[in-house]
Design a protein around this motif. Structure first.
Motif, PDB file in Angstrom:
ATOM      1  N   MET A   1      -9.081 -59.654  11.606  1.00 47.36           N
ATOM      2  CA  MET A   1      -9.273 -58.341  10.987  1.00 47.36           C
ATOM      3  C   MET A   1     -10.751 -57.984  11.001  1.00 47.36           C
ATOM      4  O   MET A   1     -11.571 -58.669  10.394  1.00 47.36           O
ATOM      5  N   PRO A   2     -11.173 -56.910  11.696  1.00 45.04           N
ATOM      6  CA  PRO A   2     -12.581 -56.554  11.706  1.00 45.04           C
ATOM      7  C   PRO A   2     -13.010 -56.020  10.353  1.00 45.04           C
ATOM      8  O   PRO A   2     -12.231 -55.389   9.635  1.00 45.04           O
ATOM      9  N   ILE A   3     -14.266 -56.264   9.989  1.00 43.59           N
ATOM     10  CA  ILE A   3     -14.809 -55.748   8.742  1.00 43.59           C
ATOM     11  C   ILE A   3     -15.478 -54.411   9.022  1.00 43.59           C
ATOM     12  O   ILE A   3     -16.362 -54.323   9.863  1.00 43.59           O
ATOM     13  N   PRO A   4     -15.080 -53.319   8.337  1.00 47.08           N
ATOM     14  CA  PRO A   4     -15.712 -52.029   8.581  1.00 47.08           C
ATOM     15  C   PRO A   4     -17.207 -52.093   8.277  1.00 47.08           C
ATOM     16  O   PRO A   4     -17.647 -52.831   7.393  1.00 47.08           O
ATOM     17  N   ARG A   5     -17.999 -51.285   9.004  1.00 53.42           N
ATOM     18  CA  ARG A   5     -19.426 -51.232   8.742  1.00 53.42           C
ATOM     19  C   ARG A   5     -19.663 -50.649   7.364  1.00 53.42           C
ATOM     20  O   ARG A   5     -19.020 -49.688   6.948  1.00 53.42           O
ATOM     21  N   PRO A   6     -20.620 -51.173   6.592  1.00 49.94           N
ATOM     22  CA  PRO A   6     -20.934 -50.635   5.279  1.00 49.94           C
ATOM     23  C   PRO A   6     -21.604 -49.278   5.394  1.00 49.94           C
ATOM     24  O   PRO A   6     -22.002 -48.850   6.483  1.00 49.94           O
ATOM     25  N   SER A  90     -18.397 -61.259  13.608  1.00 47.43           N
ATOM     26  CA  SER A  90     -17.783 -60.906  12.334  1.00 47.43           C
ATOM     27  C   SER A  90     -17.475 -62.168  11.541  1.00 47.43           C
ATOM     28  O   SER A  90     -17.123 -63.208  12.116  1.00 47.43           O
ATOM     29  N   GLY A  91     -17.587 -62.066  10.234  1.00 47.31           N
ATOM     30  CA  GLY A  91     -17.257 -63.197   9.374  1.00 47.31           C
ATOM     31  C   GLY A  91     -15.785 -63.544   9.371  1.00 47.31           C
ATOM     32  O   GLY A  91     -15.400 -64.586   8.825  1.00 47.31           O
ATOM     33  N   THR A  92     -14.950 -62.699   9.970  1.00 45.13           N
ATOM     34  CA  THR A  92     -13.516 -62.993  10.045  1.00 45.13           C
ATOM     35  C   THR A  92     -13.095 -63.532  11.399  1.00 45.13           C
ATOM     36  O   THR A  92     -11.918 -63.828  11.600  1.00 45.13           O
ATOM     37  N   ALA A  93     -14.059 -63.650  12.343  1.00 38.23           N
ATOM     38  CA  ALA A  93     -13.735 -64.158  13.683  1.00 38.23           C
ATOM     39  C   ALA A  93     -14.960 -64.884  14.226  1.00 38.23           C
ATOM     40  O   ALA A  93     -15.623 -64.399  15.138  1.00 38.23           O
ATOM     41  N   LEU A  94     -15.241 -66.039  13.679  1.00 35.05           N
ATOM     42  CA  LEU A  94     -16.443 -66.779  14.057  1.00 35.05           C
ATOM     43  C   LEU A  94     -16.232 -67.542  15.366  1.00 35.05           C
ATOM     44  O   LEU A  94     -15.180 -68.165  15.561  1.00 35.05           O
ATOM     45  N   PRO A  95     -17.235 -67.538  16.243  1.00 32.24           N
ATOM     46  CA  PRO A  95     -17.134 -68.286  17.507  1.00 32.24           C
ATOM     47  C   PRO A  95     -17.456 -69.761  17.294  1.00 32.24           C
ATOM     48  O   PRO A  95     -18.368 -70.320  17.907  1.00 32.24           O
ATOM     49  N   VAL A 119     -12.665 -59.796   1.778  1.00 30.62           N
ATOM     50  CA  VAL A 119     -13.257 -60.986   1.153  1.00 30.62           C
ATOM     51  C   VAL A 119     -12.384 -62.222   1.355  1.00 30.62           C
ATOM     52  O   VAL A 119     -12.887 -63.269   1.798  1.00 30.62           O
ATOM     53  N   PRO A 120     -11.077 -62.170   1.064  1.00 30.21           N
ATOM     54  CA  PRO A 120     -10.267 -63.373   1.333  1.00 30.21           C
ATOM     55  C   PRO A 120     -10.262 -63.762   2.800  1.00 30.21           C
ATOM     56  O   PRO A 120     -10.196 -64.954   3.130  1.00 30.21           O
ATOM     57  N   ALA A 121     -10.363 -62.782   3.713  1.00 30.11           N
ATOM     58  CA  ALA A 121     -10.384 -63.111   5.140  1.00 30.11           C
ATOM     59  C   ALA A 121     -11.657 -63.859   5.517  1.00 30.11           C
ATOM     60  O   ALA A 121     -11.622 -64.825   6.287  1.00 30.11           O
ATOM     61  N   TYR A 174      -9.309 -66.796  -4.165  1.00 29.86           N
ATOM     62  CA  TYR A 174      -9.217 -66.732  -2.701  1.00 29.86           C
ATOM     63  C   TYR A 174      -9.613 -68.074  -2.081  1.00 29.86           C
ATOM     64  O   TYR A 174      -9.004 -68.521  -1.104  1.00 29.86           O
ATOM     65  N   ALA A 175     -10.634 -68.696  -2.648  1.00 31.56           N
ATOM     66  CA  ALA A 175     -11.078 -69.994  -2.128  1.00 31.56           C
ATOM     67  C   ALA A 175      -9.978 -71.043  -2.282  1.00 31.56           C
ATOM     68  O   ALA A 175      -9.725 -71.828  -1.358  1.00 31.56           O
ATOM     69  N   ALA A 176      -9.316 -71.046  -3.429  1.00 27.65           N
ATOM     70  CA  ALA A 176      -8.239 -72.010  -3.656  1.00 27.65           C
ATOM     71  C   ALA A 176      -7.117 -71.815  -2.638  1.00 27.65           C
ATOM     72  O   ALA A 176      -6.552 -72.783  -2.114  1.00 27.65           O
ATOM     73  N   ARG A 177      -6.817 -70.550  -2.351  1.00 30.66           N
ATOM     74  CA  ARG A 177      -5.780 -70.240  -1.366  1.00 30.66           C
ATOM     75  C   ARG A 177      -6.154 -70.772   0.019  1.00 30.66           C
ATOM     76  O   ARG A 177      -5.281 -71.129   0.819  1.00 30.66           O
ATOM     77  N   ALA A 178      -7.458 -70.849   0.288  1.00 30.92           N
ATOM     78  CA  ALA A 178      -7.936 -71.321   1.588  1.00 30.92           C
ATOM     79  C   ALA A 178      -8.206 -72.820   1.621  1.00 30.92           C
ATOM     80  O   ALA A 178      -8.694 -73.342   2.622  1.00 30.92           O
ATOM     81  N   GLY A 179      -7.891 -73.509   0.510  1.00 34.47           N
ATOM     82  CA  GLY A 179      -8.090 -74.954   0.470  1.00 34.47           C
ATOM     83  C   GLY A 179      -9.470 -75.381   0.027  1.00 34.47           C
ATOM     84  O   GLY A 179      -9.904 -76.496   0.336  1.00 34.47           O
ATOM     85  N   LEU A 180     -10.159 -74.508  -0.707  1.00 37.77           N
ATOM     86  CA  LEU A 180     -11.499 -74.805  -1.210  1.00 37.77           C
ATOM     87  C   LEU A 180     -11.465 -74.858  -2.729  1.00 37.77           C
ATOM     88  O   LEU A 180     -10.870 -73.993  -3.375  1.00 37.77           O
TER      89      LEU A 180
END
Length: 250
Positions: A1-6, A90-95, A119-121, A174-180
């Motif tokens: 999911m791309p993050i829209p520009r602020p 993007s923070g949602t698609a890191l290489p 944020v959760p993404a 959100y972190a807990a959902r991601a295993g953090l």
């Protein structure tokens, strides 16, 4: 999911960005707090939303390799000038390979991500690239930190964003959902961020408060005028104290 520009154009703001946000003293305080939350054995760190690299360049200690990531070419170019290796990503698609990093940091990023699910993404993607035992370190409650009980805060109070995207409660969920899971936190001074009423008015009109303030019942210009009518309009109020939250991947 791309993050829209602020709303703020970070490419256009890159050259002047650091000077308007506390410069080196604030960056040094942030970097020291991040380093204080990293495990001694950490050898790789990815700094999400690294911007101009003013904080990233100070995330140094023996044996630690640091990479920045940002979506803004202008900001990334500034970071490269500071000799920070940067990926335009993007923070949602890191290489980055799954489970390959010891640490991921996100300083003053989550509060800007207002799109639903952003944020959760980002947190889920940070968790993906961390190895077991790796850590995610992020600022939380940034906008709340700017409420220092001043007359500026009184004027802005009726117009604050009702649900900040970096509120610590939802971020922890959100972190807990991601295993953090949470393991530590730290506070640091926002040097140079104690605004005067006149500076706050300029920032409001420039869109720098877009994540924090949404004028209700009046326009931005009238709200800015109310700020400028406060006593001692050029006197900075108290600096904020920011909070970092650390999460570890099980």
């Amino acid at each position: 999911m791309p993050i829209p520009r602020p709303l703020l154009d970070y490419d256009a703001e890159a050259e002047a960005y650091d000077a308007s946000r506390g410069g080196v003293p604030r960056a040094e305080a942030a970097a020291a707090a991040v380093l204080g939350l990293l495990p001694p054995a950490a050898r790789t760190l990815l700094d999400l939303g690294c911007g101009t690299g003013i904080v990233t360049a100070r995330l140094t200690r023996p044996g630690l390799r640091v990479l920045g990531a940002d979506t803004s070419y202008g900001m990334a170019a500034m970071a490269v000038r500071r000799r920070v290796p940067v990926a335009l990503a993007s923070g949602t698609a890191l290489p980055v390979r799954t489970g390959s990093l010891d640490a991921v940091s996100a300083v003053w990023l989550l509060h800007l991500l207002r799109a639903p699910g952003a944020v959760p993404a980002v947190i889920a993607e940070a968790a993906r690239v961390l190895r077991p035992g790796g850590v995610f370190v992020t600022t939380v409650d940034k906008d709340a930190a700017h409420d220092v009980g001043s007359d500026i805060d009184e004027v802005l109070a009726p117009h604050l964003t009702p649900a900040p995207s970096d509120a610590s409660g939802p971020v922890t969920a959100y972190a807990a959902r991601a295993g953090l899971r949470p393991y530590a936190d730290a506070l640091f001074a926002g040097h140079g961020q104690g605004c005067s009423p006149r500076a706050a008015a300029r920032a409001l009109l420039a869109g720098q408060y877009a994540s924090r303030v949404r004028p209700r019942g009046i326009g931005p210009r009238e709200l800015a005028a109310r700020l400028e009518r406060l006593p001692d309009p050029d006197l900075p109020r108290a600096d904020p104290t920011y909070r970092l939250q650390g999460f570890v991947r099980d």
